[in-house]
Design a protein around this motif. Sequence first.
Motif, short mmCIF file in Angstrom:
data_model
loop_
_atom_site.label_atom_id
_atom_site.label_comp_id
_atom_site.label_asym_id
_atom_site.label_seq_id
_atom_site.Cartn_x
_atom_site.Cartn_y
_atom_site.Cartn_z
N VAL A 551 0.86 -1.19 0.00
CA VAL A 551 0.00 0.00 0.00
C VAL A 551 0.89 1.24 0.00
CG1 VAL A 551 -1.78 1.28 1.24
CG2 VAL A 551 -1.87 -1.22 1.16
N THR A 552 0.64 2.12 -0.96
CA THR A 552 1.50 3.28 -1.21
C THR A 552 0.67 4.57 -1.16
OG1 THR A 552 1.18 3.58 -3.59
CG2 THR A 552 2.60 1.78 -2.92
N PRO A 553 1.33 5.73 -1.03
CA PRO A 553 0.60 6.99 -1.20
C PRO A 553 -0.03 7.07 -2.59
CG PRO A 553 2.77 7.39 -0.24
CD PRO A 553 2.75 5.95 -0.68
N ALA A 554 -1.15 7.78 -2.70
CA ALA A 554 -1.89 7.82 -3.96
C ALA A 554 -1.04 8.32 -5.12
CB ALA A 554 -3.13 8.70 -3.80
N ALA A 555 -0.24 9.35 -4.90
CA ALA A 555 0.48 9.98 -6.00
C ALA A 555 1.69 9.17 -6.45
CB ALA A 555 0.93 11.38 -5.60
N THR A 556 2.18 8.25 -5.61
CA THR A 556 3.40 7.54 -5.96
C THR A 556 3.15 6.08 -6.34
OG1 THR A 556 3.86 6.93 -3.65
CG2 THR A 556 4.77 9.01 -4.45
N ARG A 557 1.89 5.70 -6.53
CA ARG A 557 1.61 4.31 -6.88
C ARG A 557 2.39 3.88 -8.13
NH1 ARG A 557 0.38 1.61 -11.29
NH2 ARG A 557 -1.00 3.32 -11.87
N LEU A 558 2.34 4.69 -9.18
CA LEU A 558 3.03 4.32 -10.42
C LEU A 558 4.54 4.28 -10.21
CD1 LEU A 558 3.05 3.72 -13.43
CD2 LEU A 558 2.97 6.19 -13.86
N ALA A 559 5.09 5.28 -9.51
CA ALA A 559 6.53 5.32 -9.27
C ALA A 559 6.97 4.12 -8.44
CB ALA A 559 6.91 6.62 -8.57
N ASP A 560 6.19 3.77 -7.42
CA ASP A 560 6.57 2.65 -6.55
C ASP A 560 6.46 1.32 -7.28
OD1 ASP A 560 6.87 4.63 -4.72
OD2 ASP A 560 5.05 4.17 -3.58
N GLN A 561 5.42 1.18 -8.10
CA GLN A 561 5.28 -0.05 -8.88
C GLN A 561 6.42 -0.17 -9.90
OE1 GLN A 561 1.34 -0.67 -10.43
NE2 GLN A 561 1.96 -2.33 -11.79
N THR A 562 6.78 0.96 -10.52
CA THR A 562 7.87 0.96 -11.48
C THR A 562 9.19 0.59 -10.82
OG1 THR A 562 6.73 2.66 -12.79
CG2 THR A 562 9.08 2.38 -13.19
N TRP A 563 9.42 1.13 -9.60
CA TRP A 563 10.64 0.80 -8.87
C TRP A 563 10.75 -0.72 -8.65
CZ3 TRP A 563 15.02 3.21 -7.38
CH2 TRP A 563 15.80 2.60 -6.39
N MET A 564 9.63 -1.32 -8.25
CA MET A 564 9.65 -2.78 -8.04
C MET A 564 9.89 -3.52 -9.34
SD MET A 564 6.86 -3.69 -5.06
CE MET A 564 5.46 -2.82 -5.73
N GLN A 565 9.20 -3.10 -10.40
CA GLN A 565 9.33 -3.81 -11.68
C GLN A 565 10.76 -3.76 -12.20
OE1 GLN A 565 6.11 -1.80 -13.70
NE2 GLN A 565 4.82 -3.64 -13.61
N ARG A 566 11.43 -2.61 -11.97
CA ARG A 566 12.79 -2.45 -12.48
C ARG A 566 13.80 -3.29 -11.69
NH1 ARG A 566 11.98 3.67 -14.05
NH2 ARG A 566 11.41 3.34 -16.23
N HIS A 567 13.37 -3.83 -10.55
CA HIS A 567 14.28 -4.64 -9.74
C HIS A 567 13.85 -6.11 -9.68
CE1 HIS A 567 15.42 -0.57 -8.34
NE2 HIS A 567 16.61 -1.13 -8.22
N VAL A 568 12.93 -6.52 -10.55
CA VAL A 568 12.46 -7.91 -10.53
C VAL A 568 13.58 -8.87 -10.89
CG1 VAL A 568 11.01 -9.56 -11.76
CG2 VAL A 568 10.01 -7.47 -10.86
N GLY A 569 14.40 -8.51 -11.90
CA GLY A 569 15.49 -9.40 -12.28
C GLY A 569 14.99 -10.80 -12.57
N ASP A 570 15.59 -11.80 -11.91
CA ASP A 570 15.23 -13.20 -12.15
C ASP A 570 14.18 -13.72 -11.17
OD1 ASP A 570 17.02 -13.42 -14.26
OD2 ASP A 570 18.69 -13.92 -12.93
#
Length: 815
Positions: A551-570
């Motif tokens: 659960v993230t702040p409303a304005a940073t949902r996209l940024a936080d999801q992007t941060w996770m996606q960019r670190h998924v790796g393997d």
Amino acid sequence: MPDLPSHARVVIIGGGVIGCSVAYHLTKLGWTDVVLLERKQLTSGTTWHAAGLIAQLRATANMTKLARYSQELYGDLEAETGVATGFKRVGSITAALTEERLEELRRQAGMARAFGVEVEEISPTEVKARYDHLNIDDVTGGVYLPLDGQGDPANIALALAKGARQRGAKVQERVAVTHIAREGRKVTGVDWQGEDGTNGHIACDMIVNCAGMWGREVGKMTGVNVPLQACEHFYIVTEAIQGLTQLPVLRVPDECAYYKEDAGKMLLGAFEPNAKPWAVDGIPRDFEFDQLPEDFDHFEPILEAAVNRMPMLAEAGIHTFFNGPESFTPDDAYHLGLAPEMDNVWVACGFNSIGIQSAGGAGMALAQWMQDGDKPFDLGDVDISRMQPFQGNKTYLAERSTETLGLLYADHFPFRQKATARGVRRSPFHSHLIQQGAVMGEFAGWERANWIARNGQQPAYEYSWRRQNFFGNVADEHKAIRENVGMYDMSSFGKIRVEGRDAEAFMNYVGGGNYTVPVGKIVYTQFLNNTGGIEADVTVTRLSETAYLVVTPAATRLADQTWMQRHVGDFNVVITDVTAGEGVLAVMGPNARKLLQMVSPADFSNEVNPFGTAQEIEIGMGLARVHRVTYVGELGWEVYVSSDMAGHVFETLYEAGQDLGMSLCGMHMMDTCRIEKGFRHFGHDITCEDHVLEAGLGFAVKKDKPSFIGRDAVLRKRDEGLENRLLQFKLTDPEPLLYHNEPIVRNGDIVGYLSSGAYGHHLGAAMGLGYVPCKGETAAEVLGSTFEIDVAGTRVLAEASLKPMYDPKSERVKA
């Protein structure tokens, strides 16, 4: 025929001042394989007709840092390149015509002092002394910034382009990008076509969208959302005025006007309240150094006020009536950074009439980001990832842009809400709240209840720098949360589901907390970067053996999801935005347990549902999941309910709550309660450049975990010691109000500024959070100082604390 390579490290699209600055700064970092493509001629879009005002002070410390860098750069460019930039420090004056505007200017002056910008608050007679041509009959005061300047926009851009060429960049005019090739989340190259009919392809490692008012269209070619809209921008230039000599730049925002003396002529420009969007259906293909049709009727009210303000204009002939397009974004902040949809597409456009003063700093910051792979400092104000996907909608942009141009010079009241393009995103409880008097604000497109109007009270904002009309309402809501029970809508907060066989291992890598916990456990945590700065501030609930809810702040949902996606790796995980799937009602206060027991057979005791755990429950005739967490510092639960049953659950809780005297509450209450408890606000109190230990959040980082992003930086800071501490402040005088950016004064010297502020209704005074330098000092030494907060020029004594001033042991939360 264009002489272009078949491969480049980076292709920059757009040859205005921004594109030229990015090229200049990349080559300054040693990049030589740089290609800049301009569809027509350098500066031919917006740069050539910009007014060239170059101010230092912006709304935040880092934006001010970038503006000051621009000034210093432009002062040195001529010596480096031989191109005259026309930059000169002439100073600037902003004159107020009302007491409210004067309060704003005084607070801006305090902010300038905190940011190290030279500033003077001046009286009406002192305004007149520095600007004799001005009619000061109704001027209430002003501010003077002696180091502000002005320059020649086109030559600044040409100087940057020449500097880039001198270090090996290829700057090519009259070549348009016709197609951008993509594979997955990366671009692979661009197709180009010259005006002479030649064409070709450049394979590239990355691109930068510096296309200005074409930025949205170029964004679509790359699969990236770049919300901006061109608007008409008007100014006039007089005939030569006899005896007119160099003057400071003058702004009279209450009349939507700015004035610039240039070569014995006067330029009068306007940021009118009702702007005119231009080329909503697309900019003409042959647009180059073009002017738009005159609209004297639209400009006449500005000119009429200006003739009264500066009587010499009545005698001066108009040499030029100019109307040219500039691009504006939905929130009046420009777009910078790595696009969330792609992994090698960068954006620098949408500069809202401050492109010249911003270009140097923006180019420097983006180039450093591209070089290092990490932001050089917090750029959250302008990071493109703050934009919500729907904000690229053409109809939305056309409507919002009618307002955003004028907001540049409107009163910047605290809590001021946008009036246009409203109602796009509504929670499942929206109509229920409206029926009960909720006054809505807009945040990331969401309509959110900010406060609840009483019976007979007009449900609308009346803005001021002092106590606004909702101050008493929020005080009552605050009291209900502290003494009884209140309910408010948190549906807008982002909800991201992380699921897969590697979910636990992935969360333990990307976050600082320990996620090897039982199903139902909630972990408050941060996502850190490699310097220990905070990229996200979230709660993570384990839903099952293979699934977590972030659960993230409303304005940073996209940024936080992007941060996770960019670190998924393997890691084998799937990351999904599920925000709209559930409504969320927060039930908070000493009687929260009693209310929930009235509507559900579930057990809400500490034994079954202790703080920091979630459970599935029956509620009314439906089902929900309750999370026992709080952002207001009281006993309470967040009730997550699927959108189809949300209306029923609201009605069930609301009706049962009447027997307890429950209050509906809004977001303003949440802010006043959280600041009493010392809870951090992401984007203000904690950012990517604030170290998690200096933010006082070391308890949320499990340093003994073997591997997580930022671990080395956390251990290093622990060994080296803190350089700053985040303190909580409370004014000893109950009257003044705090918002943010007020200077912190320690033992008589300005040492920082408040990162956030609000009124602590329970504790009886305005409160704030802010960082104080403390290298080599103990906590006791820091707290042993005398602290004051500069409120609009008046220093007010403040108490300071490292522990929360309200319920420091969290006994109420865990009751």
